[in-house]
Every structure is written in C-alpha cells, then in structure tokens.
Scaffold this motif. Structure first.
Motif, PDB file in Angstrom:
ATOM      1  N   MET A  63      17.058  44.215 -46.026  1.00  8.86           N
ATOM      2  CA  MET A  63      17.090  45.469 -46.764  1.00  8.86           C
ATOM      3  C   MET A  63      16.076  45.405 -47.896  1.00  8.86           C
ATOM      4  N   ASP A  64      15.439  46.495 -48.121  1.00  9.97           N
ATOM      5  CA  ASP A  64      14.456  46.668 -49.188  1.00  9.97           C
ATOM      6  C   ASP A  64      15.110  46.359 -50.549  1.00  9.97           C
ATOM      7  N   PRO A  65      14.437  45.614 -51.436  1.00  2.00           N
ATOM      8  CA  PRO A  65      15.015  45.259 -52.734  1.00  2.00           C
ATOM      9  C   PRO A  65      15.425  46.464 -53.573  1.00  2.00           C
ATOM     10  N   LEU A  66      14.684  47.561 -53.467  1.00  2.00           N
ATOM     11  CA  LEU A  66      15.035  48.764 -54.212  1.00  2.00           C
ATOM     12  C   LEU A  66      16.351  49.351 -53.705  1.00  2.00           C
ATOM     13  N   MET A  67      16.519  49.363 -52.394  1.00  4.98           N
ATOM     14  CA  MET A  67      17.767  49.872 -51.812  1.00  4.98           C
ATOM     15  C   MET A  67      18.945  48.967 -52.194  1.00  4.98           C
ATOM     16  N   LYS A  68      18.696  47.653 -52.211  1.00  9.32           N
ATOM     17  CA  LYS A  68      19.742  46.709 -52.598  1.00  9.32           C
ATOM     18  C   LYS A  68      20.148  46.952 -54.053  1.00  9.32           C
ATOM     19  N   ALA A  69      19.179  47.153 -54.922  1.00 12.58           N
ATOM     20  CA  ALA A  69      19.470  47.431 -56.333  1.00 12.58           C
ATOM     21  C   ALA A  69      20.248  48.736 -56.476  1.00 12.58           C
ATOM     22  N   ALA A  70      19.887  49.727 -55.674  1.00 18.45           N
ATOM     23  CA  ALA A  70      20.603  51.004 -55.716  1.00 18.45           C
ATOM     24  C   ALA A  70      22.050  50.829 -55.270  1.00 18.45           C
ATOM     25  N   ALA A  71      22.265  50.017 -54.238  1.00 18.20           N
ATOM     26  CA  ALA A  71      23.620  49.771 -53.757  1.00 18.20           C
ATOM     27  C   ALA A  71      24.452  49.047 -54.811  1.00 18.20           C
ATOM     28  N   ILE A  72      23.845  48.085 -55.486  1.00 15.95           N
ATOM     29  CA  ILE A  72      24.558  47.350 -56.548  1.00 15.95           C
ATOM     30  C   ILE A  72      24.902  48.293 -57.695  1.00 15.95           C
ATOM     31  N   GLY A  73      23.936  49.121 -58.104  1.00 15.34           N
ATOM     32  CA  GLY A  73      24.188  50.081 -59.178  1.00 15.34           C
ATOM     33  C   GLY A  73      25.248  51.098 -58.815  1.00 15.34           C
ATOM     34  N   ALA A  74      25.205  51.583 -57.579  1.00 14.37           N
ATOM     35  CA  ALA A  74      26.208  52.557 -57.133  1.00 14.37           C
ATOM     36  C   ALA A  74      27.594  51.934 -57.108  1.00 14.37           C
ATOM     37  N   GLY A  75      27.671  50.689 -56.678  1.00 12.41           N
ATOM     38  CA  GLY A  75      28.968  50.001 -56.659  1.00 12.41           C
ATOM     39  C   GLY A  75      29.533  49.830 -58.055  1.00 12.41           C
ATOM     40  N   ALA A  76      28.686  49.429 -58.992  1.00 17.45           N
ATOM     41  CA  ALA A  76      29.133  49.235 -60.372  1.00 17.45           C
ATOM     42  C   ALA A  76      29.563  50.555 -60.998  1.00 17.45           C
ATOM     43  N   LEU A  77      28.746  51.580 -60.859  1.00 19.62           N
ATOM     44  CA  LEU A  77      29.065  52.885 -61.437  1.00 19.62           C
ATOM     45  C   LEU A  77      30.307  53.481 -60.783  1.00 19.62           C
ATOM     46  N   GLY A  78      30.376  53.381 -59.463  1.00 16.74           N
ATOM     47  CA  GLY A  78      31.536  53.917 -58.751  1.00 16.74           C
ATOM     48  C   GLY A  78      32.828  53.256 -59.187  1.00 16.74           C
ATOM     49  N   ALA A  79      32.801  51.937 -59.372  1.00 11.63           N
ATOM     50  CA  ALA A  79      34.005  51.225 -59.795  1.00 11.63           C
ATOM     51  C   ALA A  79      34.432  51.634 -61.197  1.00 11.63           C
ATOM     52  N   VAL A  80      33.471  51.762 -62.099  1.00  7.89           N
ATOM     53  CA  VAL A  80      33.797  52.134 -63.480  1.00  7.89           C
ATOM     54  C   VAL A  80      34.334  53.559 -63.548  1.00  7.89           C
ATOM     55  N   VAL A  81      33.783  54.451 -62.749  1.00  5.25           N
ATOM     56  CA  VAL A  81      34.225  55.845 -62.762  1.00  5.25           C
ATOM     57  C   VAL A  81      35.557  56.013 -62.041  1.00  5.25           C
TER      58      VAL A  81
END
Length: 94
Positions: A1-19
């Motif tokens: 997976m592209d590093p940018l997509m991986k970073a987006a997935a990590i960010g989405a997971g973190a934000l989704g969990a906090v929200v």
C-alpha cells in the motif's frame, strides 16, 4: 500500500476512535455524571456487583468504561493510539 494511503488509514482510525468512543459510551449509558439508570451500563454494573459480592471491582471493565466516559487527555490519547493502530492494521487489507 502507498505510504500516503497508509498514513490516511492511520489518521482515520485515530480520529474515528476519538470521535466514536464517547458516542458509544453514552449510548451504552456511561456518562460523565454516572451510569444512566436502565441502560446497558447499569445492567453491566449490576452483573459485576453480583459477581463480586456486592461491589464493582476497581480496574474492571465497568469501572474502566465509566472512567473513560469523562475522557481525560490521557484517555483521549489512549483511544487515539488504539484507533491509529487499528487504522494501520486495516491498511494491510484491500
């Protein structure tokens, strides 16, 4: 997976969990003011109290969920870290 997509997935997971963590806790009846009467949280607390001879164990699941209902800065960081880890793991699946 592209590093940018991986970073987006990590960010989405973190934000989704906090929200979503406070939303899920409130839906189960765990609020900053205490456990709501008649809620799933109240049933969990009752079951835990019966199992422990009348009290809810400190550090148990019910106590932990109630403590998270107020989500201190440390708790928010822990939830974000967990969400980021889930996002990172999810980035391995297509």
């Amino acid at each position: 997976m592209d590093p940018l997509m991986k970073a987006a997935a990590i960010g989405a997971g973190a934000l989704g969990a906090v929200v979503l963590a406070p939303v899920a806790l409130a839906a189960a009846g765990f609020t900053a003011a205490g456990i709501a009467a008649g809620s799933i949280g109240a049933k969990m607390m009752s079951t835990a109290a019966v199992a422990n001879g009348g009290g809810v164990a400190a550090g148990g699941l019910v106590a932990g969920l109630q403590a998270m209902a107020g989500l201190s800065g440390a708790a928010t960081a822990a939830v974000a870290g967990t969400g980021a880890a889930v996002g990172w793991l999810a980035s391995f699946f297509r």
